[in-house]
Design an enzyme around this catalytic site. Structure first.
Site, PDB file in Angstrom:
ATOM      1  N   CYS A 167       0.806  -1.222   0.000  1.00 14.24           N
ATOM      2  CA  CYS A 167       0.000   0.000   0.000  1.00 14.24           C
ATOM      3  C   CYS A 167       0.842   1.277   0.000  1.00 14.24           C
ATOM      4  CB  CYS A 167      -0.948   0.005   1.192  1.00 14.24           C
ATOM      5  SG  CYS A 167      -2.124  -1.371   1.171  1.00 14.24           S
ATOM      6  N   HIS A 221      -3.667   7.164   0.940  1.00 16.07           N
ATOM      7  CA  HIS A 221      -3.881   5.840   0.354  1.00 16.07           C
ATOM      8  C   HIS A 221      -5.317   5.425   0.605  1.00 16.07           C
ATOM      9  CE1 HIS A 221      -3.884   1.638  -0.421  1.00 16.07           C
ATOM     10  NE2 HIS A 221      -3.943   1.312   0.858  1.00 16.07           N
ATOM     11  N   ASN A 281      -9.808  -0.482  -2.850  1.00 14.26           N
ATOM     12  CA  ASN A 281      -8.397  -0.337  -2.484  1.00 14.26           C
ATOM     13  C   ASN A 281      -7.557  -0.948  -3.595  1.00 14.26           C
ATOM     14  OD1 ASN A 281      -5.815  -0.556  -1.437  1.00 14.26           O
ATOM     15  ND2 ASN A 281      -6.454  -1.341   0.558  1.00 14.26           N
TER      16      ASN A 281
END
Length: 335
Positions: free
Chosen positions: A114, A262, A292
């Site tokens: 991530c 993020h 995501n």
């Protein structure tokens, strides 16, 4: 020492839209349950045979290169961030070099999940600041959908992730006080097993072990996430690394014009926004549309914000990420 600046941005997502209602047809879940916990309404999934991590990265890169005004012959280096490479080896960096027809430049793969794009940006920034390279192509691209447990058993993870790619060209600049001001990188490996995909891996279970056991209940090759533990750590580390970046540049929270977090969970972004008392115009979220996308989430969101006119010349832009590893990072940019 030189400065580095983002000279071009681009992103690509598959056309295939998968809504929460679509998922409810193949697993025990529903739109309300997913939105309440994650904020996600839909995500994009590749269609097998049409897109891969590399091909999406190439599509995003072509847009970024065109917008940068840099000829592809002048790209000096490639940094590709992903957790979902087309092959176990080689990594996608060399595939991008091939598919874009770049010179025989170096290609580096970053495996920081991530926070991968911010790590990649930091690496590229150092190469440019030292004078080694002038123009570096940075890509974050992920295909999650083909590796998820798309059943009720895996719903806690599988509803969260989507596929997509984002790219940036980082170029040398001699304008002081503009561009990438600083980057800040951290890790805490003692929590690595809280967000993990263990197999296939050389350490515990390789392909031969999986095949030999032929165990239908083996979940080692699906992602595992301790959701509450990740959330609690994320909100702390996000705050810390944002403040670290601001303080390093003698800036205040009030100086933030745009925060690109993020896109892990809309609730995390909203928590950070409320903590720093930022308005909706100061934070760009798109997890509602894309889920995501791990290393791709920041470059996709950054490109969107720039395309929509939310980022203007002279703005202070903050990138921040937290994820598997645990790793977390931030970048402070003067546009």
């Amino acid at each position: 020492m030189y400065q580095s600046k983002i000279s071009g941005l681009g992103y690509y997502v598959p056309d295939n839209v998968v809504t929460n209602d679509d998922l409810s047809k193949i697993m025990d879940t529903n739109d309300e349950w997913i939105q309440e916990r994650t904020g996600i309404q839909e995500r994009r999934h590749v269609i097998r045979g049409e897109d891969t991590t590399t091909t999406m990265g190439v599509k995003a890169a072509k847009i970024a290169i065109e917008r940068s005004g840099v000829a592809k012959e002048d790209i000096d280096f490639v940094v590709f961030a992903t957790l979902s490479p087309d092959y176990y080896f080689p990594g996608p960096g060399v595939a991008v070099q091939r598919d874009l027809g770049l010179r025989t430049v170096g290609a580096l793969d970053v495996r920081n999940q991530c926070s991968g794009f911010v790590y990649a940006l930091s690496v590229a920034d150092q190469f440019i600041k030292t004078g080694m390279y002038k123009n570096i192509l940075i890509i974050g691209s992920e295909v999650h959908s083909t590796g998820l447990d798309m059943t009720t058993r895996g719903r806690g993870v599988s509803v969260i992730f989507g596929d997509g790619a984002g790219a940036a060209v980082l170029s040398r600049s001699e304008t002081p006080g503009k561009g990438i001001l600083s980057t800040h990188l951290h890790s805490e490996g003692e929590h690595a097993d809280e967000l993990v995909l263990k197999a296939p891996g050389m350490g515990q279970r390789w392909v031969t072990d999986i095949l030999a056991d032929n165990d239908p209940n083996d979940e080692s090759y699906y992602p595992y996430m301790n959701g509450q533990f990740v959330f609690k750590n994320a909100v702390v580390r996000f705050s810390e690394v944002i403040m670290e970046g601001l303080q390093a540049n003698n800036l205040q929270v009030s100086d933030i014009d745009m925060l690109i977090p993020h896109q892990a969970n809309l609730r995390i972004s909203q928590f950070i926004q409320q903590k720093f008392k930022l308005t909706d115009d100061q934070v760009h979220n798109n997890i509602q549309k894309y889920g995501n996308t791990t290393a791709a989430s920041i470059p996709i969101a950054l490109t969107e914000a720039w395309e929509q006119g939310k980022i203007k010349d002279g703005d202070t832009v903050v990138l921040a990420a937290f994820g598997s590893g645990f790793t977390w990072a931030s970048a402070i940019i003067k546009w």
